[in-house]
Motif scaffolding. Sequence first.
Motif, PDB file in Angstrom:
ATOM      1  N   ALA A 110       0.827  -1.203   0.000  1.00 11.09           N
ATOM      2  CA  ALA A 110       0.000   0.000   0.000  1.00 11.09           C
ATOM      3  C   ALA A 110       0.863   1.256   0.000  1.00 11.09           C
ATOM      4  N   VAL A 111       1.966   1.231   0.749  1.00 10.06           N
ATOM      5  CA  VAL A 111       2.885   2.366   0.746  1.00 10.06           C
ATOM      6  C   VAL A 111       3.436   2.594  -0.658  1.00 10.06           C
ATOM      7  N   GLY A 112       3.833   1.505  -1.324  1.00 11.88           N
ATOM      8  CA  GLY A 112       4.330   1.633  -2.690  1.00 11.88           C
ATOM      9  C   GLY A 112       3.283   2.219  -3.619  1.00 11.88           C
ATOM     10  N   GLY A 113       2.045   1.726  -3.504  1.00 14.09           N
ATOM     11  CA  GLY A 113       0.989   2.216  -4.370  1.00 14.09           C
ATOM     12  C   GLY A 113       0.623   3.658  -4.098  1.00 14.09           C
ATOM     13  N   ALA A 114       0.686   4.071  -2.849  1.00 12.71           N
ATOM     14  CA  ALA A 114       0.293   5.441  -2.496  1.00 12.71           C
ATOM     15  C   ALA A 114       1.376   6.463  -2.825  1.00 12.71           C
ATOM     16  N   LEU A 115       2.655   6.076  -2.698  1.00  6.78           N
ATOM     17  CA  LEU A 115       3.731   7.059  -2.776  1.00  6.78           C
ATOM     18  C   LEU A 115       4.672   6.918  -3.969  1.00  6.78           C
ATOM     19  N   LEU A 116       4.826   5.712  -4.510  1.00  7.04           N
ATOM     20  CA  LEU A 116       5.964   5.492  -5.398  1.00  7.04           C
ATOM     21  C   LEU A 116       5.643   4.889  -6.763  1.00  7.04           C
ATOM     22  N   GLU A 117       4.886   3.828  -6.798  1.00  7.97           N
ATOM     23  CA  GLU A 117       4.824   2.981  -7.986  1.00  7.97           C
ATOM     24  C   GLU A 117       3.890   3.555  -9.059  1.00  7.97           C
ATOM     25  N   GLU A 118       4.392   3.602 -10.295  1.00  7.14           N
ATOM     26  CA  GLU A 118       3.553   4.057 -11.401  1.00  7.14           C
ATOM     27  C   GLU A 118       4.117   3.543 -12.722  1.00  7.14           C
ATOM     28  N   LEU A 119       3.233   2.947 -13.517  1.00  7.41           N
ATOM     29  CA  LEU A 119       3.567   2.519 -14.869  1.00  7.41           C
ATOM     30  C   LEU A 119       3.117   3.635 -15.816  1.00  7.41           C
ATOM     31  N   VAL A 120       4.093   4.332 -16.405  1.00  6.16           N
ATOM     32  CA  VAL A 120       3.816   5.521 -17.201  1.00  6.16           C
ATOM     33  C   VAL A 120       4.028   5.209 -18.679  1.00  6.16           C
ATOM     34  N   TYR A 121       3.045   5.559 -19.497  1.00  2.00           N
ATOM     35  CA  TYR A 121       3.134   5.401 -20.953  1.00  2.00           C
ATOM     36  C   TYR A 121       3.184   6.775 -21.613  1.00  2.00           C
ATOM     37  N   ASP A 122       3.858   6.849 -22.763  1.00  3.41           N
ATOM     38  CA  ASP A 122       3.775   8.072 -23.554  1.00  3.41           C
ATOM     39  C   ASP A 122       2.614   7.960 -24.527  1.00  3.41           C
ATOM     40  N   ASP A 123       2.418   8.990 -25.345  1.00  2.00           N
ATOM     41  CA  ASP A 123       1.245   9.012 -26.215  1.00  2.00           C
ATOM     42  C   ASP A 123       1.365   8.059 -27.400  1.00  2.00           C
ATOM     43  N   ARG A 124       2.506   7.387 -27.543  1.00  5.49           N
ATOM     44  CA  ARG A 124       2.667   6.357 -28.586  1.00  5.49           C
ATOM     45  C   ARG A 124       2.494   4.948 -28.024  1.00  5.49           C
ATOM     46  N   GLY A 125       2.148   4.860 -26.730  1.00 10.97           N
ATOM     47  CA  GLY A 125       1.960   3.551 -26.127  1.00 10.97           C
ATOM     48  C   GLY A 125       3.240   2.884 -25.692  1.00 10.97           C
ATOM     49  N   GLN A 126       4.315   3.653 -25.542  1.00 11.04           N
ATOM     50  CA  GLN A 126       5.589   3.107 -25.075  1.00 11.04           C
ATOM     51  C   GLN A 126       5.667   3.227 -23.554  1.00 11.04           C
ATOM     52  N   LEU A 127       6.022   2.132 -22.891  1.00 11.15           N
ATOM     53  CA  LEU A 127       6.162   2.135 -21.438  1.00 11.15           C
ATOM     54  C   LEU A 127       7.470   2.817 -21.062  1.00 11.15           C
ATOM     55  N   LEU A 128       7.386   3.876 -20.273  1.00 13.89           N
ATOM     56  CA  LEU A 128       8.558   4.668 -19.909  1.00 13.89           C
ATOM     57  C   LEU A 128       9.187   4.216 -18.596  1.00 13.89           C
ATOM     58  N   THR A 129       8.458   3.405 -17.827  1.00 18.52           N
ATOM     59  CA  THR A 129       8.965   2.975 -16.514  1.00 18.52           C
ATOM     60  C   THR A 129       9.072   1.452 -16.513  1.00 18.52           C
ATOM     61  N   ALA A 130      10.042   0.941 -17.245  1.00 16.45           N
ATOM     62  CA  ALA A 130      10.142  -0.499 -17.454  1.00 16.45           C
ATOM     63  C   ALA A 130      11.322  -1.133 -16.743  1.00 16.45           C
ATOM     64  N   THR A 131      11.898  -0.416 -15.775  1.00 20.59           N
ATOM     65  CA  THR A 131      12.957  -0.996 -14.942  1.00 20.59           C
ATOM     66  C   THR A 131      12.768  -0.465 -13.528  1.00 20.59           C
TER      67      THR A 131
END
Length: 798
Positions: A690-711
Amino acid sequence: MTHRWIGRRVRQREDLRLLRGRGTYVDDIRLPGTVEMAVLRSPHAHAWIRRIDPGPALALPGVLAVFTGSDVAAATRPFVHRGLGHDQRPLRYFALAVDRVRHVGEAVAAVVAEDRYLAEEALQFIEVEYEPLPAVAGAAAALEPGAPRLWDQWPDNVMLHYHFKHGDPDGVLAAADVVVSEVIRCQRHTGMPMETRACLAVDEGRRLTVWTNSQWPHIHRSVIAECLGLPEHALRVAAPDVGGGFGVKYHIYPEDVLVPFAARRLGRPVKWVEDRREHFLSTVHSREQEIRVTLGFRRDGTLLAVKADALMDLGTGAIVFSGAGPMPAGAASMPMGYRFEHYEYRGRAVVTNKTPFGAYRGFGVTEVAQALERAMDLAAERLGMDPADLRLRNLIGPEDLPYRTATGAYLTTGSYRLSLEAALEAAGYRELRQRQRREPGGTRRLGIGVAACVEGTAASQVGVSGRWGNWEYCRIEPAPDGTVTVFSGLASQGQSHETTLAQVTAEILGIDLDAVRVVLADTDRVTFGMGAFASRGAMMGGAAAVRACEDLIARLRRLGAALLEVDEQDVEYADGAVRVRGAPQRSVAFGELVRRAYSDAVLLPAAGIRPLVGEAVFDRVTLERGRPADPHGRVSRYTHWSDGAAVAACEVDIETGQVRLLRLVMAHDCGTVINPVAVEGQCFGGLAQAVGGALLEELVYDDRGQLLTATFMDYLLPTAMDVPPMDLVHLETPALEVPGGFKGVGESSTIVGPAAVLNAVADALAPLGVKLLETPLSPDRVWRALQEARARAGTGLE
């Protein structure tokens, strides 16, 4: 009632083996002649596949095969989505993309080589010609007129329109004294188990054996057999030790079919182990949703009505299971533990060019809890009430039970208001508020957040072929030496089933804990089972174990009566022995009964017993039998509900936006607690997530559908530096209709935790005019919110 084993802090028997490095995971299994698979994945979010030439890869020494979508389509059946008991649009797709890719990371081809290094190298030699297509990179964009359609058989990109209504929410809201309406956003993130997905298959001629780290091996067997066109008796699926699941291993993925498909083709064992980048790109994502929630109150704080309008980003939707399943789960849970009659939920679950959306601890419920609980704090501010007091006024109390919620759920037991009271007391909530009022404004601001939740357990489940319901199986087999083996349909990914099922069995049979062994997750050894999902292990698996013990005891009574030469109705089973009623000195202990059963060739048949086993199936229908029918015809998705509440305290640095959690306290009620150590492990682990979900973790995509947070350089997980001291308060109200009184426990902390943290950070910054409505609360997002509030104040807009 005094228990000998249930409720004891027994050391978890799995721990010693795993901590000493003696666990056996899929990648630890070594078979002679094993070859390895690597998967070529799409670099495009959306594209036609115009040509694939595997020739250059096949020419490499050590490469045994290259499979493409056309190979798989010609030799296997597709995955088929037929819905989950609602109007979800159907889907058909193969384990490899045939003519079109729909997300970055989708499997396009598979190489099998003598080792993983060769297989990975060969991927670079497969020639693929793509024709890129416009990508749909967000739910709102997917709904735009003229948006590219992901699935040609659909008229648009909406997999599910969901609507539920009870009462007259619009009329009540129109007349309410205070109405609060806001859009709350939950970001895209997912489970990150230490062990990634893995699969090993060997074709032994007439049998195909698959080892996989699945949360439900029997369902894996059914789906794999269906795709490969095999009878289920020709397939064995087993899950060895599993290094965490959290929902992501609940699904059946393309690789689960590709690996056994390749093993059959090549006649050699084939192994595939996912690397972490593949996990980011191809294992299900979760949570991403925005919800407009509207609450109506009387001036005294009485909650009257709730409306929700949700938009969920499913990615491509192509995953077995669950498609849009989190949406009805969230809709069913949104009333949480609050008393109100008027409720409406509208939702659209849309497909986009992202990794498919699926299960993660809290399956659709974490998002609605975050939305409702954030809105409750905003309402408290409007009403001039303390946030805790507003909740206490509206939460279900012991005097309200049994209670039927706005969705039709029938609550017979629970600690809804009591859980919050216990959490507030354990956290010293009133003292924290006094400290907050005393502390002068400075660069570090104290915030306190509260939240309450429910956790639906034993959810209904209709599978991809519509043939699996909500039940669990257990068989108890005594051995001649008086030991017992429990065969359960559950599967374990760290929930301590080996320990807790042994405790239940030892308790009911009245024998020593060390005399009980537990066997899980092997379709050859366990007749059938539904596995681990939806917080059902203790409730369904534990209840099935109780029933199986009772079935065995019935046979033991008959056997004991024959040995004691009395009528069966004159004996009872107690304290691990069959004894004559009124004359307990005339008894036969469990071990002696079992020994005689195996050594006396005449005794078992004479007593009408063959064989000496206990067996049971515990099902949802049994649970609900005898409950009053809902006069409005509503059918609840869940049978029983656990509940919990949390209090979070934090400091926010208003110069940097940095959040430091000071303390997390949770109270919960999961019915009868089998093993407090196991429960605490699940709750503390869930709070860390829950701490990770509230404060840190996010899977971010750009407008071309490329995952920017893949590591893990970009996708941040909480460490020991981020997780504060945590406390847990146990409350127990046993489930009335469940043998043993068990409820679920695995998800409450991940449901209530993020909402409490969000409210704490928002509370710290509210005096500065900051209104936080989304997660994660990363320093940059908090800092920007502070700058925007300062700008508004400087222009006189506040």
